[in-house]
Design a protein around this motif. Structure first.
Motif, PDB file in Angstrom:
ATOM      1  N   TYR A  58      -4.289 -25.404   6.460  1.00  0.00           N
ATOM      2  CA  TYR A  58      -5.079 -24.915   7.594  1.00  0.00           C
ATOM      3  C   TYR A  58      -5.428 -26.091   8.505  1.00  0.00           C
ATOM      4  O   TYR A  58      -5.644 -27.215   8.039  1.00  0.00           O
ATOM      5  CB  TYR A  58      -6.367 -24.249   7.112  1.00  0.00           C
ATOM      6  CG  TYR A  58      -6.141 -22.996   6.302  1.00  0.00           C
ATOM      7  CD1 TYR A  58      -6.098 -21.742   6.899  1.00  0.00           C
ATOM      8  CD2 TYR A  58      -5.957 -23.073   4.921  1.00  0.00           C
ATOM      9  CE1 TYR A  58      -5.881 -20.592   6.149  1.00  0.00           C
ATOM     10  CE2 TYR A  58      -5.741 -21.934   4.167  1.00  0.00           C
ATOM     11  CZ  TYR A  58      -5.704 -20.701   4.786  1.00  0.00           C
ATOM     12  OH  TYR A  58      -5.484 -19.573   4.040  1.00  0.00           O
ATOM     13  N   TYR A  65     -13.136 -24.554   2.922  1.00  0.00           N
ATOM     14  CA  TYR A  65     -11.996 -23.684   2.629  1.00  0.00           C
ATOM     15  C   TYR A  65     -11.316 -24.185   1.356  1.00  0.00           C
ATOM     16  O   TYR A  65     -10.861 -25.327   1.290  1.00  0.00           O
ATOM     17  CB  TYR A  65     -11.010 -23.729   3.801  1.00  0.00           C
ATOM     18  CG  TYR A  65     -10.877 -22.443   4.590  1.00  0.00           C
ATOM     19  CD1 TYR A  65     -11.998 -21.728   4.981  1.00  0.00           C
ATOM     20  CD2 TYR A  65      -9.630 -21.953   4.960  1.00  0.00           C
ATOM     21  CE1 TYR A  65     -11.879 -20.557   5.717  1.00  0.00           C
ATOM     22  CE2 TYR A  65      -9.498 -20.783   5.695  1.00  0.00           C
ATOM     23  CZ  TYR A  65     -10.626 -20.090   6.070  1.00  0.00           C
ATOM     24  OH  TYR A  65     -10.508 -18.930   6.796  1.00  0.00           O
ATOM     25  N   ASP A  83      -4.830 -17.990  11.763  1.00  0.00           N
ATOM     26  CA  ASP A  83      -5.454 -17.568  10.507  1.00  0.00           C
ATOM     27  C   ASP A  83      -6.430 -16.437  10.793  1.00  0.00           C
ATOM     28  O   ASP A  83      -7.515 -16.660  11.339  1.00  0.00           O
ATOM     29  CB  ASP A  83      -6.188 -18.747   9.864  1.00  0.00           C
ATOM     30  CG  ASP A  83      -7.054 -18.317   8.693  1.00  0.00           C
ATOM     31  OD1 ASP A  83      -6.595 -17.456   7.916  1.00  0.00           O
ATOM     32  OD2 ASP A  83      -8.180 -18.833   8.566  1.00  0.00           O
ATOM     33  N   PHE A 111      -8.992 -20.901  12.909  1.00  0.00           N
ATOM     34  CA  PHE A 111      -8.084 -21.916  12.391  1.00  0.00           C
ATOM     35  C   PHE A 111      -6.629 -21.491  12.580  1.00  0.00           C
ATOM     36  O   PHE A 111      -6.323 -20.316  12.772  1.00  0.00           O
ATOM     37  CB  PHE A 111      -8.343 -22.158  10.901  1.00  0.00           C
ATOM     38  CG  PHE A 111      -9.764 -22.507  10.572  1.00  0.00           C
ATOM     39  CD1 PHE A 111     -10.496 -23.352  11.395  1.00  0.00           C
ATOM     40  CD2 PHE A 111     -10.382 -21.986   9.445  1.00  0.00           C
ATOM     41  CE1 PHE A 111     -11.809 -23.677  11.101  1.00  0.00           C
ATOM     42  CE2 PHE A 111     -11.697 -22.299   9.136  1.00  0.00           C
ATOM     43  CZ  PHE A 111     -12.417 -23.146   9.968  1.00  0.00           C
ATOM     44  N   GLN A 129      -2.822 -21.814  10.505  1.00  0.00           N
ATOM     45  CA  GLN A 129      -2.411 -21.962   9.116  1.00  0.00           C
ATOM     46  C   GLN A 129      -0.898 -22.107   9.008  1.00  0.00           C
ATOM     47  O   GLN A 129      -0.151 -21.689   9.898  1.00  0.00           O
ATOM     48  CB  GLN A 129      -2.875 -20.766   8.282  1.00  0.00           C
ATOM     49  CG  GLN A 129      -2.250 -19.436   8.680  1.00  0.00           C
ATOM     50  CD  GLN A 129      -2.662 -18.302   7.759  1.00  0.00           C
ATOM     51  OE1 GLN A 129      -2.929 -18.506   6.580  1.00  0.00           O
ATOM     52  NE2 GLN A 129      -2.713 -17.085   8.288  1.00  0.00           N
TER      53      GLN A 129
END
Length: 208
Positions: free
Chosen positions: A78, A104, A173, A180, A182
């Motif tokens: 990420y 995360y 994401d 974010f 990813q």
């Protein structure tokens, strides 16, 4: 520009390659994940924890039923580009999106958080995963990029595996409500006579 990452190792790559070579008829993927020893898990709106620090999406993947699965997605990296508001929050001692990304997968020791990484590290994680799958599957049949604006791009590498495809790519994401970006692996049926998607189509297919 932080990154949190856990590029798949040989064990998980082997499992994913096996999934890609399966005939995805009803029950086939569920039987495979049982052989793999993946643990049912809904903590991240996922279906399984692979035991390597990775979580499998969607929630319905590998479950019982008379319908064959249509896709399997496994995120491994990420990335976030902080803005002025993040700087203001941090200056005031408040939690920013950078701090959110730091949490995360913080319960998974195999994930590594880099606070000052930059997009080049995010792209390098994608390349590392592509190279790792290339060692197992050979060179990808398709490698394309999608210009997302501002001098940025998302990248995709795809392999045909019989009537399926395996894709390593980058996209938004959805779990962070689009905050974010990813990088992840997508596996699912893809007819042998159907062209590979464009880069823009890959970005939509890989969203989770």
């Amino acid at each position: 520009m932080p990154v949190t990452t856990c590029v798949p190792g040989p064990e998980l790559i082997g499992r994913i390659a096996e999934l890609a070579r399966l005939e995805w008829k009803p029950g086939a993927t569920g039987a495979a994940v049982e052989r793999f020893g993946w643990v049912p898990d809904g903590s991240r709106m996922s279906s399984f924890n692979t035991g390597t620090g990775h979580h499998v999406h969607p929630e319905c993947f590998g479950g019982p039923g008379d319908t064959a699965d249509t896709e399997c997605l496994i995120p491994f990296c990420y990335y976030y580009e902080p803005d002025d508001f993040d700087a203001e929050l941090q200056a005031d001692g408040l939690t920013s999106n950078v701090d959110w990304l730091a949490t995360y997968y913080d319960e998974e020791p195999s994930w590594v958080f880099h606070r000052e990484a930059g997009r080049s590290v995010f792209d390098a994680q994608w390349r590392a995963a592509v190279e790792a799958f290339g060692e197992r599957l050979g060179e990808p049949g398709t490698v394309v990029s999608h210009d997302t604006g501002g001098g940025r791009a998302w990248h995709y590498a795809a392999w045909r595996c019989g009537g399926n495809a395996l894709v390593v790519g980058q996209t938004v994401d959805n779990g962070s409500y689009g905050t974010f970006e990813q990088a992840l692996i997508w596996v699912g049926p893809h007819p042998v006579d159907e062209p590979m998607p464009s880069a823009e189509q890959f970005s939509v297919r890989l969203e989770c």
